[in-house]
Scaffold this motif. Structure first.
Motif, PDB file in Angstrom:
ATOM      1  N   MET A  83       0.851  -1.188   0.000  1.00 13.69           N
ATOM      2  CA  MET A  83       0.000   0.000   0.000  1.00 13.69           C
ATOM      3  C   MET A  83       0.886   1.238   0.000  1.00 13.69           C
ATOM      4  O   MET A  83       1.664   1.441   0.932  1.00 13.69           O
ATOM      5  CB  MET A  83      -0.893  -0.027   1.249  1.00 13.69           C
ATOM      6  CG  MET A  83      -1.722   1.211   1.472  1.00 13.69           C
ATOM      7  SD  MET A  83      -2.982   1.457   0.223  1.00 13.69           S
ATOM      8  CE  MET A  83      -4.156   0.168   0.641  1.00 13.69           C
ATOM      9  N   GLY A 117      -1.720  -0.976  -3.871  1.00 14.24           N
ATOM     10  CA  GLY A 117      -2.838  -0.110  -3.520  1.00 14.24           C
ATOM     11  C   GLY A 117      -2.294   1.257  -3.150  1.00 14.24           C
ATOM     12  O   GLY A 117      -1.093   1.417  -2.893  1.00 14.24           O
ATOM     13  N   GLN A 119      -3.505   4.855  -0.785  1.00  8.52           N
ATOM     14  CA  GLN A 119      -4.492   5.538   0.059  1.00  8.52           C
ATOM     15  C   GLN A 119      -4.242   7.038  -0.076  1.00  8.52           C
ATOM     16  O   GLN A 119      -3.173   7.521   0.267  1.00  8.52           O
ATOM     17  CB  GLN A 119      -4.351   5.090   1.519  1.00  8.52           C
ATOM     18  CG  GLN A 119      -5.406   5.660   2.441  1.00  8.52           C
ATOM     19  CD  GLN A 119      -6.818   5.175   2.090  1.00  8.52           C
ATOM     20  OE1 GLN A 119      -6.999   4.037   1.670  1.00  8.52           O
ATOM     21  NE2 GLN A 119      -7.803   6.038   2.251  1.00  8.52           N
TER      22      GLN A 119
END
Ligand code: SF4
Length: 387
Positions: A83, A117, A119
């Motif tokens: 992430m 990913g 964020q």
């Protein structure tokens, strides 16, 4: 819980058989274009971001990938999740972002499949960014605490300007996009829970997650002397009831994990349950961190003194707090060990357990909220079963 007796902190014993790290939060940017009022990264005890480079270098990204790849091979992991985080990760710009992706991928090489990913607060998202996300199959999660008036009040920039309009632009681009992975909402108990939840649901997110603000017994989230108060449970219970009635097709992770654990299953949230945590943070300069939200606890709680240049991933298992996170339920506070909701709660999220005298061997500062919410979910399940 407010009258809990004070204990001396017990020594933390390393887990006998450490669990392999399968998820990595890699901080590619140390700065943010927002200055959210509740941010633990910039406004808590830790000010180390001031002395860190503003973004991760390509060489540090390659070394990070190299360490992750070696760990994946040694632990026989076929897959790792990475992430990209910050600060605000999109601040590095698309060219550097792509160079960092390439460097991480080259470092891992063919030793594991990578699930990327990111964020983001969404403010810099545009079509070019989304093309890059699609090309690299990067899941995009957006932080969104509710309607624009909430973003304008809590999620402000460094001049105090609100971010509501910018966030709506991003959500318009993302809603229905194949890389949209979900919305992350930090609970403001003063907000209208139904308005917040329905606003989030209106963007058709594949997942919604609600977060309790990072508070501790040293800096409680509300006045704990009022034994009846459980404002976060009250807020979440109203969302739960509305969710069940109107939009159960949108997964709300916190509820789903509590329900699953209540039925004997396990989950993936590190803030609930007793499973050993399999997640590690790598900061912009390559330092391994215990868990970045420990910045809300005591000064230095997140520091491991280990980094990707000198140390294998496995070296972190010797670190006190990573050992605690890996130990599952074996090192919980006494109250948690005998708690009827131990299976569901697991003592709560590690940073929320921090007590100035008991260290991390304390129940969560949200204990009464977790109890009230979980009891409500149990009542709901009993009523369903009776029907
Ligand atoms: S509800 Fe959670 S924090 Fe509270 S005593 Fe039980 S296990 Fe511990």
């Amino acid at each position: 819980m407010s009258n809990a007796p004070i204990f001396r902190p017990l020594p933390i014993v390393p887990a006998r058989v450490p669990v392999a790290i399968e998820s990595f939060i890699v901080k590619v940017a140390a700065r943010c274009n927002l200055a959210c009022t509740y941010c633990y990264e910039f406004f808590a005890h830790d000010q180390s971001w001031r002395s860190r480079p503003p973004h991760m270098s390509v060489e540090t990204a390659r070394q990070t990938g190299e360490r992750i790849g070696a760990h994946a091979a040694a632990s026989h992991l076929g897959q790792v999740s990475i992430m990209l985080h910050g600060g605000e990760p999109l601040l590095v710009g698309p060219r550097r972002f792509k160079a960092l992706l390439e460097a991480i991928k080259a470092g891992v090489a063919d030793r594991a499949e990578i699930l990327f990913g990111v964020q983001t607060n969404g403010l810099l998202l545009n079509e070019d960014w989304l093309q890059l996300m699609e090309l690299w199959q990067i899941d995009v999660g957006v932080s969104c605490d509710g309607p624009p008036e909430i973003a304008d009040r809590l999620r402000v920039d460094h001049s105090g300007r609100g971010s509501g309009a910018g966030l709506e632009r991003a959500l318009s681009l993302l809603s229905g996009h194949p890389q949209f992975s979900g919305l992350l909402c930090v609970i403001d108990p003063h907000s209208d829970p139904i308005a917040v939840w329905r606003y989030l649901a209106s963007w058709a997110p594949p997942l919604v997650d609600f977060l309790l603000p990072h508070k501790t017994w040293a800096a409680p989230p509300y006045d704990l002397s009022d034994d009846e108060a459980a404002p976060y449970a009250d807020w979440l219970i109203r969302v739960f009831d509305d969710w069940m009635l109107h939009a159960p097709q949108i997964p709300i992770r916190y509820f789903e994990e509590l329900l699953t654990r209540s039925l004997g299953g396990s989950g993936s949230l590190e803030s609930l349950g007793e499973e050993p945590v399999n997640l590690l943070v790598v900061n912009v300069d390559g330092e391994y961190e215990g868990v970045d939200s420990l910045k809300a606890a005591r000064p230095g709680a997140w520091v491991t003194g280990l980094n990707v240049v000198e140390h294998e991933v496995q070296a972190v298992f010797e670190n006190e707090l990573i050992a605690l996170r890996q130990s599952g339920g074996t090192q919980l506070a006494e109250e948690c060990r005998s708690c009827r909701l131990r299976r569901e709660c697991g003592g709560g999220y590690l940073p929320h357990r921090y007590h100035p005298e008991r260290g991390f061997r304390s129940p969560s500062v949200y204990c009464r909220d977790i109890m009230k919410l979980t009891d409500h979910l149990h009542s709901f399940m009993r009523a369903q079963a009776a029907e």
